[in-house]
Write a protein that holds these residues in place. Structure first.
Motif, PDB file in Angstrom:
ATOM      1  N   PRO A 234      31.500 -38.541  13.680  1.00  0.00           N
ATOM      2  CA  PRO A 234      31.762 -38.611  12.245  1.00  0.00           C
ATOM      3  C   PRO A 234      30.690 -39.451  11.546  1.00  0.00           C
ATOM      4  N   PRO A 235      30.578 -39.298  10.202  1.00  0.00           N
ATOM      5  CA  PRO A 235      31.384 -38.470   9.288  1.00  0.00           C
ATOM      6  C   PRO A 235      31.028 -36.993   9.412  1.00  0.00           C
TER       7      PRO A 235
ATOM      8  N   ALA B  53      28.137 -29.896  -0.627  1.00  0.00           N
ATOM      9  CA  ALA B  53      27.284 -30.930  -1.219  1.00  0.00           C
ATOM     10  C   ALA B  53      28.123 -32.002  -1.910  1.00  0.00           C
ATOM     11  N   LYS B  54      29.152 -31.598  -2.641  1.00  0.00           N
ATOM     12  CA  LYS B  54      29.994 -32.566  -3.336  1.00  0.00           C
ATOM     13  C   LYS B  54      30.796 -33.416  -2.350  1.00  0.00           C
ATOM     14  N   CYS B  55      31.320 -32.782  -1.284  1.00  0.00           N
ATOM     15  CA  CYS B  55      32.069 -33.546  -0.278  1.00  0.00           C
ATOM     16  C   CYS B  55      31.166 -34.550   0.423  1.00  0.00           C
ATOM     17  N   ARG B  56      29.950 -34.132   0.754  1.00  0.00           N
ATOM     18  CA  ARG B  56      29.006 -35.046   1.385  1.00  0.00           C
ATOM     19  C   ARG B  56      28.680 -36.217   0.462  1.00  0.00           C
ATOM     20  N   ALA B  57      28.575 -35.942  -0.841  1.00  0.00           N
ATOM     21  CA  ALA B  57      28.287 -37.019  -1.792  1.00  0.00           C
ATOM     22  C   ALA B  57      29.425 -38.029  -1.839  1.00  0.00           C
ATOM     23  N   VAL B  58      30.674 -37.538  -1.811  1.00  0.00           N
ATOM     24  CA  VAL B  58      31.820 -38.442  -1.821  1.00  0.00           C
ATOM     25  C   VAL B  58      31.834 -39.294  -0.553  1.00  0.00           C
ATOM     26  N   LEU B  59      31.503 -38.682   0.569  1.00  0.00           N
ATOM     27  CA  LEU B  59      31.457 -39.408   1.834  1.00  0.00           C
ATOM     28  C   LEU B  59      30.227 -40.314   1.947  1.00  0.00           C
TER      29      LEU B  59
ATOM     30  N   ALA C  96      27.387 -39.269   2.836  1.00  0.00           N
ATOM     31  CA  ALA C  96      26.826 -38.834   4.116  1.00  0.00           C
ATOM     32  C   ALA C  96      26.126 -37.488   3.899  1.00  0.00           C
ATOM     33  N   PRO C  97      24.909 -37.500   3.358  1.00  0.00           N
ATOM     34  CA  PRO C  97      24.231 -36.254   2.993  1.00  0.00           C
ATOM     35  C   PRO C  97      23.927 -35.328   4.162  1.00  0.00           C
ATOM     36  N   GLN C  98      23.963 -35.846   5.377  1.00  0.00           N
ATOM     37  CA  GLN C  98      23.680 -35.010   6.545  1.00  0.00           C
ATOM     38  C   GLN C  98      24.928 -34.750   7.391  1.00  0.00           C
ATOM     39  N   ALA C  99      26.110 -35.015   6.844  1.00  0.00           N
ATOM     40  CA  ALA C  99      27.339 -34.798   7.611  1.00  0.00           C
ATOM     41  C   ALA C  99      27.419 -33.353   8.087  1.00  0.00           C
ATOM     42  N   PRO C 100      27.623 -33.120   9.385  1.00  0.00           N
ATOM     43  CA  PRO C 100      27.703 -31.745   9.883  1.00  0.00           C
ATOM     44  C   PRO C 100      28.936 -31.029   9.350  1.00  0.00           C
TER      45      PRO C 100
END
Length: 260
Positions: free
Chosen positions: A125-126, A208-214, A216-220
């Motif tokens: 994770p993330p 992209a929006k979920c990664r921004a909230v996390l 974590a721009p490279q979250a798989p």
């Protein structure tokens, strides 16, 4: 010895057999018809087992997840008739290793929890986990392996069916096939491109929006379910697609809860 893992979704019943060491013996899928009796379920499962060279006598344990309450008791009855072995159900009281940081953790469907458990076996994770059935369910998992929220939206086939049903002249198209061109020059091609490329663009935006909230721009992004390969290929976001992700999670939960 074989564990039978089953997941009852709104559209499909997926099930697979695992050796105690985690090796997948087979996996299959049935249409989740809520009108099926327990005897009909037994008939279908026994024949599906036979198709893969297995029998009810090989089954020593069963684990079940379901989001269809009307079908769950009949599946329990069918499993009792078929193999009379210990049955574990995903729900409160079972250890999953995943914390659910949502308003009401009990509302999270068992199949989604299993998908996250399965994804965490494959990636650190993330991460983002997406299951596609009648709906698209996308969950965000933070760096502490906690589910922190998600989004639900219509799956492309459901959107297509609603659009065709409620318009007079739009034809049915197949999202499993690739459109001939991005800009259609007839009604069918325009609809085909819109469903496929529109869904892909929507998913890329949601990722992209979920990664921004996390943060974590490279979250798989780990995906399972019935999202057509044509749509996965049309997305700019790389995805790790695993057809048996939910079943893998079921096996991991069964293992974690005292089964060796």
């Amino acid at each position: 010895m074989m564990l039978l893992a089953l997941n009852i979704g709104n559209t499909n019943i997926t099930f697979g057999g695992y050796h105690p060491d985690g090796k997948l013996v087979f996996s299959s899928r049935l249409y989740a018809d809520s009108r099926l009796s327990s005897d009909e379920l037994v008939y279908k499962m026994v024949n599906m087992l036979a198709l893969y060279g297995a029998s009810p006598l090989d089954v020593t344990d069963v684990i079940l997840a379901s989001v269809v309450p009307s079908l769950t008791p009949r599946m329990r009855e069918a499993l009792q008739k078929m193999c009379q072995v210990p049955l574990m159900e995903v729900g409160p009281g079972l250890k999953s290793g995943v914390r659910i940081r949502m308003d009401n953790p009990a509302q999270l469907g068992g199949e989604l929890l299993c998908a996250v458990v399965g994804a965490l076996r494959r990636h650190e994770p993330p991460l983002l986990v997406m299951n596609v059935d009648t709906a698209i369910s996308l969950l965000a998992v933070d760096e502490a392996a906690s589910i922190v929220g998600g989004v639900i939206l219509p799956a492309p086939q459901l959107s297509l069916e609603a659009l065709v049903r409620n318009t007079a002249q739009l034809p049915q198209v197949d999202p499993e096939t690739k459109p001939r061109r991005f800009l259609g020059t007839n009604t069918a091609d325009c609809l085909h491109s819109g469903i496929l490329n529109g869904t892909a663009a929507m998913l890329d935006g949601m990722f992209a929006k979920c990664r921004a909230v996390l943060r974590a721009p490279q979250a798989p992004v780990i995906v399972t379910g019935t999202l057509p390969a044509t749509i996965r290929d049309a997305c700019d976001t790389p995805m790790d697609y695993r057809e048996t992700l939910i079943l893998d999670g079921l096996y991991a939960i069964w293992k974690r809860n005292g089964k060796k």
